[in-house]
Design an enzyme around this catalytic site. Structure first.
Site, PDB file in Angstrom:
ATOM      1  N   ARG A 174     -40.364  -4.744  31.186  1.00 41.94           N
ATOM      2  CA  ARG A 174     -39.392  -3.877  31.878  1.00 41.94           C
ATOM      3  C   ARG A 174     -39.600  -3.206  33.190  1.00 41.94           C
ATOM      4  NH1 ARG A 174     -36.700   0.368  29.939  1.00 41.94           N
ATOM      5  NH2 ARG A 174     -35.042  -0.197  30.399  1.00 41.94           N
ATOM      6  N   MET A 209       0.977  -1.140  -0.198  1.00 36.26           N
ATOM      7  CA  MET A 209      -0.150  -0.219   0.027  1.00 36.26           C
ATOM      8  C   MET A 209       1.042   0.994   0.161  1.00 36.26           C
ATOM      9  SD  MET A 209      -3.347  -0.105  -0.091  1.00 36.26           S
ATOM     10  CE  MET A 209      -4.035   1.166   0.755  1.00 36.26           C
ATOM     11  N   HIS A 240     -17.908   3.428   5.800  1.00 37.06           N
ATOM     12  CA  HIS A 240     -17.471   2.852   4.644  1.00 37.06           C
ATOM     13  C   HIS A 240     -17.445   1.252   4.439  1.00 37.06           C
ATOM     14  CE1 HIS A 240     -14.718   1.415   1.208  1.00 37.06           C
ATOM     15  NE2 HIS A 240     -15.495   2.302   0.674  1.00 37.06           N
ATOM     16  N   ASN A 241     -16.542   0.885   5.324  1.00 37.90           N
ATOM     17  CA  ASN A 241     -16.096  -0.539   5.409  1.00 37.90           C
ATOM     18  C   ASN A 241     -17.182  -1.317   5.937  1.00 37.90           C
ATOM     19  OD1 ASN A 241     -13.614   0.464   4.692  1.00 37.90           O
ATOM     20  ND2 ASN A 241     -12.551  -0.918   5.893  1.00 37.90           N
ATOM     21  N   GLU A 275     -19.489  -1.551   3.224  1.00 36.61           N
ATOM     22  CA  GLU A 275     -18.828  -2.683   2.356  1.00 36.61           C
ATOM     23  C   GLU A 275     -19.234  -4.063   2.861  1.00 36.61           C
ATOM     24  OE1 GLU A 275     -14.431  -4.208   1.856  1.00 36.61           O
ATOM     25  OE2 GLU A 275     -14.752  -1.986   1.547  1.00 36.61           O
ATOM     26  N   TYR A 276     -19.088  -4.342   3.975  1.00 33.32           N
ATOM     27  CA  TYR A 276     -19.466  -5.660   4.478  1.00 33.32           C
ATOM     28  C   TYR A 276     -20.902  -6.004   4.084  1.00 33.32           C
ATOM     29  CZ  TYR A 276     -15.619  -6.515   8.057  1.00 33.32           C
ATOM     30  OH  TYR A 276     -14.369  -6.879   8.146  1.00 33.32           O
ATOM     31  N   ARG A 327     -20.158 -13.787   8.363  1.00 36.64           N
ATOM     32  CA  ARG A 327     -18.933 -14.265   8.457  1.00 36.64           C
ATOM     33  C   ARG A 327     -18.457 -15.168   9.552  1.00 36.64           C
ATOM     34  NH1 ARG A 327     -15.273  -9.521   5.598  1.00 36.64           N
ATOM     35  NH2 ARG A 327     -16.793  -8.752   4.164  1.00 36.64           N
ATOM     36  N   LYS A 339     -14.467   6.434   7.218  1.00 36.42           N
ATOM     37  CA  LYS A 339     -13.726   5.229   6.415  1.00 36.42           C
ATOM     38  C   LYS A 339     -14.165   3.998   7.273  1.00 36.42           C
ATOM     39  CE  LYS A 339     -10.738   2.790   4.090  1.00 36.42           C
ATOM     40  NZ  LYS A 339     -10.686   1.615   4.635  1.00 36.42           N
ATOM     41  N   ALA A 390      -1.156  -0.777  11.685  1.00 35.64           N
ATOM     42  CA  ALA A 390      -1.922   0.016  12.676  1.00 35.64           C
ATOM     43  C   ALA A 390      -1.617  -0.412  14.008  1.00 35.64           C
ATOM     44  CB  ALA A 390      -3.630  -0.124  12.430  1.00 35.64           C
ATOM     45  N   SER A 413      -9.384   4.384   0.859  1.00 38.67           N
ATOM     46  CA  SER A 413     -10.009   3.134   0.197  1.00 38.67           C
ATOM     47  C   SER A 413      -9.830   2.958  -1.140  1.00 38.67           C
ATOM     48  CB  SER A 413     -11.557   3.312   0.491  1.00 38.67           C
ATOM     49  OG  SER A 413     -12.129   2.228   0.006  1.00 38.67           O
ATOM     50  N   GLY A 414      -9.720   1.630  -1.247  1.00 42.46           N
ATOM     51  CA  GLY A 414      -9.342   1.248  -3.118  1.00 42.46           C
ATOM     52  C   GLY A 414      -8.567   0.157  -3.082  1.00 42.46           C
ATOM     53  N   HIS A 433     -38.797   0.098  35.530  1.00 40.60           N
ATOM     54  CA  HIS A 433     -38.063   0.926  34.690  1.00 40.60           C
ATOM     55  C   HIS A 433     -39.062   2.116  34.112  1.00 40.60           C
ATOM     56  CE1 HIS A 433     -34.428  -1.196  34.590  1.00 40.60           C
ATOM     57  NE2 HIS A 433     -35.169  -2.264  34.558  1.00 40.60           N
TER      58      HIS A 433
END
Length: 477
Positions: free
Chosen positions: A446, A15, A187-188, A191-192, A289, A184, A78, A130-131, A452
């Site tokens: 509740r 990258m 965005h991800n 994307e998921y 996943r 970002k 990271a 991103s990309g 509550h």
């Protein structure tokens, strides 16, 4: 060393190397490069002498090669690696210089780092990029945070390397401190969700529609010429059309059906929960996943020998129904993602232009799609949309596709095909459009077990019923 470079890159893995090459290919940029292991730097120099890189063997020489205000983009792993480089640069930079973190950092870390560095007068800019590898080289979508002052220097440099969509560079100053990495992250997350929905569409077309991978590839190619046009639809057709050289089988059939992740989808769900924003589309994609990797549980349940539904022949118009269900579910995923952006901006004090975000996602990034033009137009027409679903275009798309969407969910359930994304998106829409929700009963429960309280529809409250007493009602405030 002479200060000749207007921009530097630290970290020359794929990258970082591709981003450095992209920068060097743009007129007006001279790029300094540095890697902790010089062998990687040397390899880059030998492979791309045309780039004219200014290379350094030490961090001191790297800093000395940068013209003021010094600007360096960190492209290392990271976490601790990023912190180590930040500290090296902070010790050597001066007020007005700019440190850019271009990695996939957690935005909370970015907020903390910016707060720690700001008193020195050095600008710290968390920047979502991103990309992937291709985008880094040819033009990514770029989401910088940081101060407005830093963007005056950094903005033109980033604009020179960003993807271009309809004549506009895919970069905008998202907001202060962690805003860039937050957007970002969202965005991800989207994307998921998008990938999960596409996967479910494939599964339906194969297991219910009876199509083979090559035939499904043709369907996706056709979809890519219409409202569903996107990079992910395009590459899905390519994957489905590919044949394994070793076995001659469709490539998709020799891949183990377990999908991994790198964490940004999980971050999206966790932070959206903290913000009180339902992002069921992203959550179901993350959970799908996770389920795929639970091999022992999957084997155990299949080992029960329970009868599985037998898929009947696909109903007439099934392919078109799946396309409409996919589009409607996609609209929901984006609506939820932008709800999270709105909530994050409010909590952290960011002034995020939602239309500008949609525009920079039109090119370079993984979720780039024709769809985003319409989304940008929706926010341009009404920046204060309560939900993307009320924008006229998307409201009409839901109306046009609703019956098909429901048919697909019913058909999938009857055939035993898992569709957590499609069904969660439809349930979210039904929850928003329902006149009454069972939350009233939840509030009653509740109040019964935990006092509550609840609110009435006819009188300001709140109230509590004395469930263990005479069940009379009392007003609590």
């Amino acid at each position: 060393m002479s200060a000749v470079a207007n921009i530097g890159v630290v970290g020359l893995a794929v990258m970082g190397s591709n981003l450095a090459r992209n920068l060097a290919s743009r007129e007006g940029n001279t790029v300094a490069v540095y890697n902790r292991t010089y062998a990687r730097t040397q390899e880059l120099l030998e492979e791309h002498p045309e780039a004219g890189f200014v290379a350094s063997t030490t961090i001191d020489d790297f800093v000395a090669s940068l013209a003021k205000p010094r600007t360096a983009i960190i492209m290392v792993q990271a976490g601790k690696g990023t912190d180590a480089v930040i500290e090296q640069l902070r010790e050597r930079f001066e007020p007005g210089d700019i440190i850019v973190d271009g990695g996939n950092a957690n935005f909370h870390d970015t907020i903390e780092r910016e707060a720690r560095i700001a008193p020195s007068g050095i600008h710290f800019v968390g920047t979502g990029i991103s990309g992937g590898e291709e985008g880094a080289l040819d033009g990514p979508s770029i989401m910088p945070g940081g101060t407005a002052e830093s963007y005056e220097t950094l903005g033109p440099i980033l604009a020179s390397i960003a993807a271009v969509a309809e004549g506009e560079p895919c970069v905008t100053h998202v907001g202060t401190d962690g805003a860039g990495h937050f957007v970002k992250m969202i965005h991800n997350g989207i994307e998921y969700a998008d990938m999960e929905l596409i996967g479910e569409a494939y599964d339906l077309l194969r297991r219910v529609g009876g199509l083979e991978p090559a035939g499904i590839a043709d369907v996706f190619t056709a979809w890519n010429d219409g409202p569903l046009q996107s990079y992910l639809i395009e590459i899905t057709a390519e994957v489905l059309r590919h044949t394994d050289a070793k076995t001659g089988k469709p490539f998709i059939d020799i891949v183990v059906d377990e999908a991994g992740s790198k964490g940004t989808g999980v971050w999206t769900v966790q932070n959206s929960l903290d913000l009180g924003v339902p992002v069921g589309g992203v959550a179901e994609a993350v959970f799908a996943r996770a389920v795929s990797g639970k091999r022992a549980q999957r084997d155990a349940v299949r080992g029960l020998g329970l009868a599985r539904p037998t898929a009947t022949a696909a109903p007439e118009g099934f392919v078109d129904d799946v396309a409409k269900a996919l589009y409607a579910s996609k609209v929901v995923a984006y609506a939820q993602g932008f709800d999270a952006i709105i909530a994050g901006a409010e909590k952290y004090g960011w002034n995020i232009d939602k239309g500008a975000v949609a525009k920079i996602w039109r090119g370079g990034c993984i979720i780039r799609a024709q769809f985003l033009n319409v989304l940008a137009d929706a926010y341009a027409a009404n920046p204060n949309l309560a939900t993307l679903l009320e924008a006229p275009y998307f409201a009409q798309a839901i109306a046009d596709g609703q019956e098909a969407w429901r048919r697909v969910v019913v058909t999938a359930t009857q055939a035993g095909v898992p569709i957590p994304g499609f069904s969660a998106a439809l349930s979210y829409f039904d929850s928003l459009s329902a006149e009454r929700l069972p939350a009233a009963l939840v509030q009653g429960q509740r109040d019964f077990f935990g006092a509550h309280t609840y609110r009435r529809v006819d009188t300001p409250g709140p109230f509590h019923t004395l469930w263990s007493g005479d069940r009379s009602e009392i007003q609590t405030a």
